[in-house]
Design a protein around this motif. Structure first.
Motif, mmCIF file in Angstrom:
data_model
loop_
_atom_site.group_PDB
_atom_site.id
_atom_site.type_symbol
_atom_site.label_atom_id
_atom_site.label_comp_id
_atom_site.label_asym_id
_atom_site.label_seq_id
_atom_site.Cartn_x
_atom_site.Cartn_y
_atom_site.Cartn_z
ATOM 1 N N LYS A 102 -37.059 75.119 10.852
ATOM 2 C CA LYS A 102 -37.165 73.699 10.556
ATOM 3 C C LYS A 102 -38.626 73.263 10.514
ATOM 4 O O LYS A 102 -39.444 73.756 11.295
ATOM 5 C CB LYS A 102 -36.411 72.877 11.603
ATOM 6 N N SER A 109 -35.103 62.373 -3.058
ATOM 7 C CA SER A 109 -33.688 62.714 -3.032
ATOM 8 C C SER A 109 -33.078 62.597 -4.428
ATOM 9 O O SER A 109 -33.698 62.090 -5.363
ATOM 10 C CB SER A 109 -32.944 61.774 -2.076
ATOM 11 N N MET A 115 -37.574 60.978 1.114
ATOM 12 C CA MET A 115 -36.978 61.553 2.315
ATOM 13 C C MET A 115 -38.052 62.195 3.178
ATOM 14 O O MET A 115 -38.861 62.991 2.693
ATOM 15 C CB MET A 115 -35.932 62.613 1.950
ATOM 16 N N ILE A 117 -37.876 64.344 6.510
ATOM 17 C CA ILE A 117 -36.934 64.938 7.454
ATOM 18 C C ILE A 117 -37.514 66.213 8.064
ATOM 19 O O ILE A 117 -38.319 66.916 7.444
ATOM 20 C CB ILE A 117 -35.573 65.252 6.808
ATOM 21 N N ALA A 119 -36.293 69.636 8.953
ATOM 22 C CA ALA A 119 -35.130 70.448 8.623
ATOM 23 C C ALA A 119 -35.568 71.734 7.945
ATOM 24 O O ALA A 119 -36.735 71.883 7.553
ATOM 25 C CB ALA A 119 -34.198 69.664 7.688
ATOM 26 N N GLU A 123 -30.972 72.864 4.810
ATOM 27 C CA GLU A 123 -30.455 71.621 5.382
ATOM 28 C C GLU A 123 -30.885 70.413 4.554
ATOM 29 O O GLU A 123 -30.104 69.473 4.351
ATOM 30 C CB GLU A 123 -30.931 71.481 6.829
ATOM 31 N N ALA A 124 -32.113 70.439 4.086
ATOM 32 C CA ALA A 124 -32.623 69.323 3.286
ATOM 33 C C ALA A 124 -31.827 69.171 1.991
ATOM 34 O O ALA A 124 -31.478 68.053 1.591
ATOM 35 C CB ALA A 124 -34.098 69.535 2.978
ATOM 36 N N LYS A 126 -28.755 70.089 1.435
ATOM 37 C CA LYS A 126 -27.427 69.571 1.775
ATOM 38 C C LYS A 126 -27.458 68.065 2.008
ATOM 39 O O LYS A 126 -26.460 67.370 1.788
ATOM 40 C CB LYS A 126 -26.894 70.282 3.016
ATOM 41 N N GLN A 127 -28.604 67.562 2.459
ATOM 42 C CA GLN A 127 -28.749 66.126 2.679
ATOM 43 C C GLN A 127 -29.173 65.369 1.421
ATOM 44 O O GLN A 127 -29.399 64.165 1.463
ATOM 45 C CB GLN A 127 -29.753 65.873 3.807
ATOM 46 N N GLY A 128 -29.293 66.096 0.310
ATOM 47 C CA GLY A 128 -29.566 65.437 -0.959
ATOM 48 C C GLY A 128 -30.979 65.539 -1.468
ATOM 49 O O GLY A 128 -31.360 64.801 -2.394
#
Length: 242
Positions: A102, A109, A115, A117, A119, A123-124, A126-128
């Motif tokens: 991470k 996005s 964004m 974050i 991560a 993971e990023a 998956k979060q868009g």
């Protein structure tokens, strides 16, 4: 401050505002359509033989971008390495990573939000996350300013987004040990209703190109000008629809 942002000039896509931040010359780039903010990378961005980097002038030409700034960091021994640091995500796919843990990712996005974050690249996505690179620190997150940031002075290169979705790039002049602090950046950006902001690679790498012209005056650690700007491995470009 609202009038500075919302009063458009000769087009519907962007505006350049000359600014002063803590007595340092700078530019505020206003991008009205956040969907035009896209990752750029050098022509051979992961080579180890000192042939993979481009300055932002060349990068914007390669991408037909009307505006460009430099982006994330890279491993650089001054001689041979052009390897990006961390993750690079483009169009929802990891196109490069130097690790798998991470980290602080700065990106746009799929619904054109900035964004910030902590991560992994997976993971990023998956979060868009659409496009992203690794750097920092984060300066403003969800409207809250970050505190206890390291005090240092340099030319700065900041990406930010307002509540209404407008993207801002703040680029300032400076040199090693001269320039502005992160708190100076935050104080300035909060006047413009910014809800998210993060530091991009600044210092000697700082470059702002508008319509194939380098606006700022990059300098190395010794204060010597870098003609046409330092070569780097990635950046953010404003790429208009065809």
């Amino acid at each position: 401050y609202e009038a500075q942002i919302l009063n458009k000039e000769d087009n519907d896509y962007y505006k350049i505002i000359d600014v002063t931040v803590a007595n340092n010359k700078g530019w505020l780039v206003v991008v009205y359509d956040p969907s035009t903010v896209r990752i750029m990378k050098s022509h051979a961005f992961k080579t180890a033989n000192n042939s993979g980097k481009d300055n932002i002038l060349d990068m914007t030409k390669n991408y037909n971008a009307i505006i460009g700034v430099n982006g994330g960091g890279f491993y650089d021994d001054g001689v041979s390495k052009d390897i990006p640091f961390g993750y690079i995500i483009e169009n929802g796919k990891i196109i490069y990573q130097s690790h798998n843990h991470k980290s602080d990712l700065i990106g746009m996005s799929n619904d054109n939000k900035l964004m910030l974050i902590h991560a992994t690249g997976e993971e990023a996505i998956k979060q868009g996350m659409r496009d992203a690179l690794e750097f920092g620190p984060f300066l403003i997150q969800d409207g809250v300013r970050k505190t206890n940031l390291k005090v240092s002075y340099a030319s700065r290169n900041i990406i930010a987004q307002r509540k209404d979705g407008i993207i801002l790039f703040l680029v300032t002049e400076g040199a090693s040990y001269r320039g502005i602090t992160f708190d100076d950046c935050i104080d300035f950006l909060l006047k413009y209703d910014v809800v998210n902001a993060a530091n991009l690679d600044g210092g000697a790498s700082t470059q702002l190109v508008v319509k194939n012209k380098l606006l700022n005056n990059p300098k190395n650690a010794y204060g010597i000008p870098i003609k046409n700007g330092r070569t780097v491995v990635n950046g953010w470009g404003i790429i208009l629809p065809n």
